[in-house]
Design an enzyme around this catalytic site. Structure first.
Site, mmCIF file in Angstrom:
data_model
loop_
_atom_site.group_PDB
_atom_site.id
_atom_site.type_symbol
_atom_site.label_atom_id
_atom_site.label_comp_id
_atom_site.label_asym_id
_atom_site.label_seq_id
_atom_site.Cartn_x
_atom_site.Cartn_y
_atom_site.Cartn_z
ATOM 1 N N ALA A 1 0.842 -1.200 0.000
ATOM 2 C CA ALA A 1 0.000 0.000 0.000
ATOM 3 C C ALA A 1 0.874 1.246 0.000
ATOM 4 C CB ALA A 1 -0.923 -0.004 1.210
ATOM 5 N N ASN A 2 0.294 2.408 0.198
ATOM 6 C CA ASN A 2 1.055 3.663 0.293
ATOM 7 C C ASN A 2 0.338 4.605 1.251
ATOM 8 O OD1 ASN A 2 -0.817 5.484 -1.272
ATOM 9 N ND2 ASN A 2 -0.446 3.882 -2.798
ATOM 10 N N ARG A 3 0.909 5.784 1.460
ATOM 11 C CA ARG A 3 0.426 6.686 2.511
ATOM 12 C C ARG A 3 -0.716 7.608 2.098
ATOM 13 N NH1 ARG A 3 3.719 6.179 6.697
ATOM 14 N NH2 ARG A 3 5.855 5.506 6.290
ATOM 15 N N SER A 4 -1.302 7.398 0.933
ATOM 16 C CA SER A 4 -2.403 8.267 0.515
ATOM 17 C C SER A 4 -3.562 8.179 1.501
ATOM 18 C CB SER A 4 -2.895 7.846 -0.872
ATOM 19 O OG SER A 4 -4.101 8.502 -1.163
ATOM 20 N N ALA B 1 -3.807 7.277 -5.463
ATOM 21 C CA ALA B 1 -2.417 6.831 -5.503
ATOM 22 C C ALA B 1 -2.440 5.318 -5.704
ATOM 23 C CB ALA B 1 -1.703 7.201 -4.209
#
Ligand code: C5P
Length: 224
Positions: A29-32, A95
């Protein structure tokens, strides 16, 4: 017209991260946070549009007056986006994870003494490019570019590569606080040039972007 500049228009917005499963308990995943995309969806609804928001996993309430499609992976997001077409404006603020593992393990991957699991990564579909180069193409296609260095050079290249009309470029480097934060500093990049906006709340970025998009649609087709 001035009050509801997007009355009768359909607007698609993507927002949030995607989660790409590795096994039943782990994911990429990512920090969006989804804050910017959700704010855009809400601003478009306030401007009178019929809005479809395709959102990855976020900790935000569904915006008022918006149809929300909740998805998990990039592949799910692509399917939900294609199902929402045709639209007048598409804004891709999500994102999307660039990669996923080639295979999702059916059972939790076990820790082994001294041996590390090896993953092969494969590319996810590019949702923005698919829509910008596909049919029916929205009248206006807007991408986001989250970069940590040479933000504007990357944005110009991205405009070309993805086939979109505008790129909203923002610097998400360490210390900017943009990812997950309330405020954003953006540059609107189009074939006509670059416009740098002052730092403002994501809700204000959303309102301005929606107003600009409505004006661009009217300029392209004054009768509609
Ligand atoms: O190439 P990059 O991921 O930086 O491009 C960012 C833009 O492309 C964003 O608008 C994002 O929503 C979109 N995108 C997408 N599908 C992907 C990757 C990015 O729609 N797989």
């Amino acid at each position: 017209l001035a009050l509801l500049p997007l009355a009768g228009k359909r607007v698609l917005v993507t927002s949030g991260p995607t989660h790409e499963p590795i096994d039943p308990v782990r994911y990429i995943a990512n920090r969006s946070s989804g804050r910017q995309g959700h704010a855009i969806a809400e601003a478009a609804a306030q401007a009178g549009a019929e809005v479809i928001l395709v959102s990855g996993p976020v900790n935000l309430p569904d915006p008022h007056g918006v149809k929300v499609r909740h998805v998990t992976t990039a592949r799910d997001m692509l399917a939900a986006v294609l199902a929402a077409l045709p639209v007048d404006i598409a804004i891709f603020a999500a994102a999307v994870a660039d990669w996923r593992t080639a295979e999702e393990a059916d059972a939790k991957i076990k820790k082994g003494a001294g041996t590390m699991p090896q993953f092969t990564l494969i590319e996810n579909p590019d949702i923005l490019a698919t829509v910008a180069k596909g049919a029916p193409r929205p009248g206006l296609v807007v991408g986001f570019a989250a970069e940590t260095d040479t933000v504007l050079d990357h944005a110009r290249a991205k405009l070309e590569r993805k086939g979109c009309d505008w790129i909203v470029a923002n610097d998400v480097g360490k210390g900017t606080g943009v990812m997950g934060g309330e405020r954003n500093t953006v540059h609107l990049v189009s074939k006509d040039g670059i416009e740098s906006w002052p730092t403002m709340d994501k809700t204000e970025v959303a309102r301005r972007l929606v107003a600009r998009a409505a004006a661009a649609l009217r300029a392209a087709d004054p009768q509609a």
